[in-house]
Enzyme design. Structure first.
Site, PDB file in Angstrom:
ATOM      1  N   CYS A 134      51.114 -16.202  27.417  1.00 57.77           N
ATOM      2  CA  CYS A 134      52.393 -16.374  26.733  1.00 57.77           C
ATOM      3  C   CYS A 134      52.954 -17.746  27.075  1.00 57.77           C
ATOM      4  CB  CYS A 134      53.375 -15.279  27.146  1.00 57.77           C
ATOM      5  SG  CYS A 134      55.009 -15.466  26.385  1.00 57.77           S
ATOM      6  N   CYS A 137      56.919 -17.534  28.145  1.00 58.36           N
ATOM      7  CA  CYS A 137      57.180 -17.069  29.514  1.00 58.36           C
ATOM      8  C   CYS A 137      56.326 -17.804  30.551  1.00 58.36           C
ATOM      9  CB  CYS A 137      56.906 -15.564  29.628  1.00 58.36           C
ATOM     10  SG  CYS A 137      57.991 -14.547  28.618  1.00 58.36           S
ATOM     11  N   LYS A 141      49.397 -12.580  30.272  1.00 59.05           N
ATOM     12  CA  LYS A 141      49.894 -11.251  29.940  1.00 59.05           C
ATOM     13  C   LYS A 141      49.044 -10.186  30.630  1.00 59.05           C
ATOM     14  CE  LYS A 141      51.434 -12.611  25.306  1.00 59.05           C
ATOM     15  NZ  LYS A 141      51.250 -12.367  23.850  1.00 59.05           N
ATOM     16  N   HIS A 146      53.136  -7.290  26.159  1.00 60.03           N
ATOM     17  CA  HIS A 146      53.338  -8.146  24.981  1.00 60.03           C
ATOM     18  C   HIS A 146      54.677  -8.848  25.116  1.00 60.03           C
ATOM     19  CE1 HIS A 146      49.926  -6.509  22.661  1.00 60.03           C
ATOM     20  NE2 HIS A 146      50.225  -5.363  23.267  1.00 60.03           N
ATOM     21  N   CYS A 148      58.243  -9.851  23.685  1.00 62.08           N
ATOM     22  CA  CYS A 148      59.245  -9.379  22.731  1.00 62.08           C
ATOM     23  C   CYS A 148      60.110 -10.551  22.293  1.00 62.08           C
ATOM     24  CB  CYS A 148      60.111  -8.287  23.357  1.00 62.08           C
ATOM     25  SG  CYS A 148      61.454  -7.739  22.274  1.00 62.08           S
ATOM     26  N   CYS A 151      63.960  -9.664  23.030  1.00 61.68           N
ATOM     27  CA  CYS A 151      64.373  -9.732  24.443  1.00 61.68           C
ATOM     28  C   CYS A 151      63.979 -11.051  25.088  1.00 61.68           C
ATOM     29  CB  CYS A 151      63.754  -8.574  25.230  1.00 61.68           C
ATOM     30  SG  CYS A 151      64.323  -6.938  24.712  1.00 61.68           S
ATOM     31  N   CYS A 154      58.166 -11.149  28.285  1.00 61.74           N
ATOM     32  CA  CYS A 154      57.005 -10.284  28.219  1.00 61.74           C
ATOM     33  C   CYS A 154      57.362  -8.944  28.859  1.00 61.74           C
ATOM     34  CB  CYS A 154      55.817 -10.924  28.932  1.00 61.74           C
ATOM     35  SG  CYS A 154      55.069 -12.286  28.000  1.00 61.74           S
ATOM     36  N   CYS A 162      63.365  -1.255  20.011  1.00 58.33           N
ATOM     37  CA  CYS A 162      64.112  -0.262  19.239  1.00 58.33           C
ATOM     38  C   CYS A 162      65.554  -0.715  19.049  1.00 58.33           C
ATOM     39  CB  CYS A 162      64.081   1.092  19.950  1.00 58.33           C
ATOM     40  SG  CYS A 162      65.010   2.374  19.088  1.00 58.33           S
TER      41      CYS A 162
END
Length: 315
Positions: A134, A137, A141, A146, A148, A151, A154, A162
């Protein structure tokens, strides 16, 4: 010291995010506020509007007690799903500033990632066979993790982001999310079942009281929510039983040599459930922490030679 430096780097990234990021974070909670408002209104509609139509005192008390038990478990699960921070990769998965600089300043980026991957345990690869890295970040990983985009981090064993909980669903809060679905179904089903006799009596003119508007709307909304959420709950029961995430159900994890296996983490129904809910069945229906493992190292099913393509290794 290495861990401290890496967490300081993460905190600096958080501090450097602009106003747009925080506005986005605030907007993520609009659906949450809507849901909480709907729950508050349904409380009035059931306890006051519907409860006032139940003439038998014993029945009214019994129905109210059951309602408050379900509501308590519903809100408890929902709040835990909202407030539990998504689990990040451990510090040793992050590149140091020197490692990141070396990777960017030369054409040996792959060699740098290979050297860094020697200190972590990762088996998943990209579809091209590369190490999953990533760039946002600046970390390798972990398996099943994964990034986001909502957010901006990772997330270990990420399932999905959600909007209804304003949070990423993953390793740290998947049990709470599933229980939230369970108690949403139970809450809306209970309201629907309780309202049916009252609405039927009024409709057939067996009651002298006029049909209460709040009760009617509550009945219709509860019925729609139950049918909708029950479908989502059924899907997550399937994922839970087969130890998959929503992301893995749409694209199987890949390994060295381009080998993809949708059942890689499937240890069998009961062990899969225990991995999320814990080893003590009496605590399964309570939103208490129970996830097994550390979120970045996973047991896998046993393979036979026929399961693997030729010249393929999972290590």
């Amino acid at each position: 010291l290495l861990y401290t430096i890496k967490f300081e780097h993460i905190d600096m990234q958080d501090n450097q995010r602009g106003c747009g990021y925080y506005c986005q974070k605030m907007s993520m909670f609009v659906p949450v506020v809507f849901v909480l408002g709907l729950i508050g209104w349904s409380y009035y509609a059931f306890v006051i509007a519907y409860g006032g139509q139940v003439e038998n005192v014993a029945t009214r008390v019994f129905v109210s007690i059951l309602y408050h038990i379900v509501l308590l478990l519903f809100l408890w699960s929902y709040i835990m799903a909202i407030c539990t921070q998504p689990a990040r990769p451990p510090p040793h998965f992050y590149l140091t500033d020197e490692e990141h600089s070396n990777m960017r300043s030369s054409d040996r980026g792959r060699d740098v990632l290979l050297a860094v991957s020697a200190r972590v345990s990762v088996h998943e690869r990209t579809t091209s066979g590369a190490i999953r890295y990533c760039d946002i970040c600046r970390c390798i990983k972990p398996d099943r993790a994964h990034h986001c985009s909502m957010c901006m981090q990772c997330v270990l064993k990420m399932d999905h982001h959600c909007p209804w909980v304003g949070n990423c669903v993953g390793y740290s809060n998947y049990k709470y999310f599933v229980l939230f679905l369970v108690y949403t179904c139970l809450y809306t089903f209970y309201i629907t079942i309780c309202c049916i006799p009252y609405i039927t009596d009024v409709w057939n003119k067996r009651s002298d009281n006029p049909l209460n508007f709040h009760v009617l709307i509550m009945f219709l909304i509860s019925l729609v929510f139950f049918l909708t959420v029950f479908g989502l709950f059924s899907f997550h029961v399937y994922l839970l039983w087969h130890n998959k995430t929503t992301l893995e159900s749409s694209r199987a994890p890949c390994f060295r040599g381009g080998f993809a296996d949708p059942r890689h983490y499937d240890m069998g129904g009961s062990p899969n459930v225990k991995q999320v809910f814990g080893k003590v069945p009496s605590f399964w229906m309570l939103p208490l922490s129970g996830a097994l493992g550390n979120g970045f190292e996973w047991e896998t099913r046993a393979y036979t030679h026929s399961d693997l393509p030729s010249n393929t290794s999972l290590t």
